[in-house]
Design a protein around this motif. Structure first.
Motif, PDB file in Angstrom:
ATOM      1  N   ASN A 272     111.622 125.187  26.164  1.00  0.00           N
ATOM      2  CA  ASN A 272     110.631 125.432  24.837  1.00  0.00           C
ATOM      3  C   ASN A 272     109.962 126.449  24.939  1.00  0.00           C
ATOM      4  O   ASN A 272     109.069 126.803  25.787  1.00  0.00           O
ATOM      5  CB  ASN A 272     109.690 124.134  24.819  1.00  0.00           C
ATOM      6  CG  ASN A 272     108.859 123.829  23.739  1.00  0.00           C
ATOM      7  OD1 ASN A 272     109.080 124.516  22.796  1.00  0.00           O
ATOM      8  ND2 ASN A 272     107.824 123.004  23.747  1.00  0.00           N
TER       9      ASN A 272
ATOM     10  N   TYR B 251     104.740 122.697  25.880  1.00  0.00           N
ATOM     11  CA  TYR B 251     104.747 121.389  25.384  1.00  0.00           C
ATOM     12  C   TYR B 251     103.262 120.976  25.565  1.00  0.00           C
ATOM     13  O   TYR B 251     102.723 120.194  24.748  1.00  0.00           O
ATOM     14  CB  TYR B 251     105.555 120.633  26.393  1.00  0.00           C
ATOM     15  CG  TYR B 251     106.882 120.625  26.233  1.00  0.00           C
ATOM     16  CD1 TYR B 251     107.556 119.943  25.145  1.00  0.00           C
ATOM     17  CD2 TYR B 251     107.750 121.236  26.950  1.00  0.00           C
ATOM     18  CE1 TYR B 251     108.764 119.829  25.152  1.00  0.00           C
ATOM     19  CE2 TYR B 251     109.177 121.266  26.838  1.00  0.00           C
ATOM     20  CZ  TYR B 251     109.664 120.824  25.525  1.00  0.00           C
ATOM     21  OH  TYR B 251     110.945 120.518  25.579  1.00  0.00           O
TER      22      TYR B 251
ATOM     23  N   TRP C 242     108.093 123.734  18.288  1.00  0.00           N
ATOM     24  CA  TRP C 242     109.567 123.501  18.622  1.00  0.00           C
ATOM     25  C   TRP C 242     110.155 122.540  19.550  1.00  0.00           C
ATOM     26  O   TRP C 242     111.055 121.680  19.152  1.00  0.00           O
ATOM     27  CB  TRP C 242     110.184 124.931  19.122  1.00  0.00           C
ATOM     28  CG  TRP C 242     110.170 126.205  18.179  1.00  0.00           C
ATOM     29  CD1 TRP C 242     109.303 127.214  18.236  1.00  0.00           C
ATOM     30  CD2 TRP C 242     111.060 126.304  16.798  1.00  0.00           C
ATOM     31  NE1 TRP C 242     109.358 127.985  17.124  1.00  0.00           N
ATOM     32  CE2 TRP C 242     110.554 127.442  16.320  1.00  0.00           C
ATOM     33  CE3 TRP C 242     111.903 125.385  16.305  1.00  0.00           C
ATOM     34  CZ2 TRP C 242     110.786 127.704  15.066  1.00  0.00           C
ATOM     35  CZ3 TRP C 242     112.196 125.796  15.047  1.00  0.00           C
ATOM     36  CH2 TRP C 242     111.912 127.022  14.372  1.00  0.00           C
ATOM     37  N   GLY C 243     109.015 122.094  20.397  1.00  0.00           N
ATOM     38  CA  GLY C 243     109.694 121.184  21.433  1.00  0.00           C
ATOM     39  C   GLY C 243     109.622 119.569  20.769  1.00  0.00           C
ATOM     40  O   GLY C 243     110.462 118.596  21.202  1.00  0.00           O
TER      41      GLY C 243
ATOM     42  N   GLY D 252     113.199 121.497  21.029  1.00  0.00           N
ATOM     43  CA  GLY D 252     113.374 122.513  21.986  1.00  0.00           C
ATOM     44  C   GLY D 252     113.599 123.797  21.338  1.00  0.00           C
ATOM     45  O   GLY D 252     113.934 123.659  20.131  1.00  0.00           O
ATOM     46  N   SER D 253     113.674 124.809  22.070  1.00  0.00           N
ATOM     47  CA  SER D 253     114.082 126.264  21.375  1.00  0.00           C
ATOM     48  C   SER D 253     115.424 126.647  21.642  1.00  0.00           C
ATOM     49  O   SER D 253     116.096 126.951  20.889  1.00  0.00           O
ATOM     50  CB  SER D 253     112.996 126.996  22.210  1.00  0.00           C
ATOM     51  OG  SER D 253     111.861 126.769  21.804  1.00  0.00           O
TER      52      SER D 253
END
Length: 495
Positions: free
Chosen positions: A309, A363, A399-400, A407-408
């Motif tokens: 992430n 996160y 994104w997480g 996630g990335s």
């Protein structure tokens, strides 16, 4: 009874489905699931080969983890932003040349692990004092030596370790490599940058494979920022494709030489094959139901690969108050607390800074509100520049926890089996798999995702044409030939 119901009823009892007829033009049909660059590249390849193709995307936009935002009045990539391997051998080079896009090179060939080299930077400590550049260079050489020594640790252990465990072993063996005081904080900043490359903390990254990309697969040319963003490439690849946005896939049923894909509102699509390119995080979360269920070896492959992430906090100011360098860094006693700002003004001329956060820290930032996140980032910036003005606009990624990505990009998790990429990429009958996570040599990169999409499409073509016996009728599609008419050099700058 419509064709959807016929397919569903006959799929359950395994009978042949003679009633599901081809369209009048008798073209092979494929459903592509996921509108990131891998899915769009797969759809483009099939479309150019005269296949019937439909692309289903859960978001209200294309691009997936490529997202070029224009709300600042200039392009800002909130997802992928670098081309890794600024050279003509990069599979994206023909597209970039053909579209006349500009690259801003941020590193040379000797920087395989970092997006930037140390030609244009300034580091500060937590009190806002500038770190002497000679110290940064010397500690950088020490960190390089430490990483080299981890290779010996790897050779001595049959079981995998984390990169952080290996570094600890090296420092115990060679205490002269330990750093104290400010030099220790600079060393932690280097570790922070390594973690950002994988979008994961060093205690999660596999020692066995973190640096094992073979020389023939490492592209030359260093790394370059896409000055106009990646969006023009997505738009070019998607031209004329039948794309359905806001179509979140919930179930994939395969059998009887057909695939049925069901979306959230209950609508189903039937085709000869499907290509699944959704992010690995979505597969891990089991948001999509498979019928029949995925085999254990495929489920294990999905589980065995890590998902990192990395988030960005983009800040637009009314004026530039920072030095004319490519990036600004904050050193700290541990890598978690280190910081990093990308200076887009240096590359694009716009007064924009982008703060980068990776791994657990990324996160943790997602637990804050956008306002609190920006306040934290500005506190970091004001340590360096007490007279920093407030941003006039900002953008914060998550994104997480984004339900469309979770996630990335993928990374090699500790204990990962060697064949995980082959198992993840392997098709299941007429269901094929794409996305950056299935790219053995270039996972986590845009060109890796692109190539994986093209490969999945070409394998899908071969299977369907072999079944049809029409392999001479449909030549393999050539994205390069469609978009690039004349060969022009890459436009590369470094101010």
């Amino acid at each position: 009874m419509d064709s959807k119901e016929l397919f569903s009823n006959n799929l359950l009892d395994g009978k042949i489905v003679p009633h599901v007829q081809r369209e009048q033009d008798s073209l092979p049909s494929v459903i592509v699931i996921g509108g990131g660059i891998s899915g769009v590249a797969a759809a483009r390849t099939l479309y150019d080969a005269s296949f019937k193709v439909i692309l289903l995307e859960s978001r209200d936009r294309l691009g997936g983890r490529i997202h070029t935002d224009y709300s600042f009045g200039c392009p800002v990539d909130l997802g992928a932003s670098w081309l890794h391997g600024v050279c003509n051998e990069n599979p994206l080079a023909p597209l970039i040349r053909g579209l006349g896009l500009t690259l801003y090179r941020t590193s040379g060939d000797n920087s395989v692990l970092y997006d930037h080299d140390l030609e244009s930077y300034t580091l500060y400590d937590m009190d806002g004092h500038q770190v002497p550049q000679q110290m940064v260079i010397e500690v950088g050489e020490t960190f390089k030596r430490i990483l080299e020594e981890t290779g010996k640790v790897r050779d001595e252990h049959t079981d995998d370790l984390s990169v952080l465990q290996a570094i600890s072993i090296v420092l115990d063996r060679l205490p002269e490599l330990r750093q104290e005081g400010l030099a220790h904080e600079v060393l932690q900043w280097y570790l922070c940058r390594l973690e950002a490359w994988f979008a994961a903390d060093a205690d999660m990254i596999s020692l066995q494979s973190w640096d094992q990309a073979s020389a023939e697969h490492v592209l030359s040319g260093g790394h370059g920022l896409m000055v106009q963003g990646y969006d023009p490439i997505i738009k070019a690849l998607a031209k004329d494709i039948d794309i359905r946005l806001n179509h979140r896939v919930t179930k994939i049923s395969s059998g009887c030489n057909k695939v049925m894909v069901t979306v959230e509102d209950g609508t189903s699509f039937v085709a000869d094959a499907a290509i699944l390119t959704v992010p690995l995080g979505i597969l891990k979360a089991k948001f999509i139901e498979f019928e029949p269920k995925l085999p254990d070896w495929k489920v294990a492959a999905i589980s065995d690969l890590g998902v990192g992430n990395e988030n960005k906090i983009a800040l637009r100011f009314d004026k530039v108050f920072w030095p004319n360098v490519e990036f600004l860094g904050v050193v700290a006693p541990n890598s978690y607390a280190c910081g990093y700002f990308l200076n887009l003004h240096k590359a694009t001329g716009h007064p924009v800074l982008v703060y980068m956060a990776a791994g657990r820290f990324a996160y943790d930032l997602e637990k804050l509100s956008n306002e609190s996140t920006v306040d934290f980032v500005m506190s970091q910036l004001k340590k360096m520049f007490p007279d920093a003005t407030e941003p006039v606009q900002y953008l914060v990624t998550r994104w997480g926890t984004d339900p469309n990505s979770l996630g990335s990009y993928s990374y090699d998790f500790v204990g990962m089996p060697e064949d995980v990429y082959e198992r993840l990429r392997a098709p299941l009958g007429n269901l094929f798999f794409g996305g950056e996570a299935v790219s053995l040599e270039n996972q986590g990169s845009v060109h890796g995702a692109y190539s994986a999409g093209v490969m999945a499409a070409e394998n899908c073509q071969k299977l369907l044409l072999k079944k049809l016996g029409d392999i001479e009728m449909f030549p393999l599609g050539s994205i390069r030939g469609e978009i690039l008419k004349d060969s022009v050099p890459l436009q590369i700058s470094r101010m």
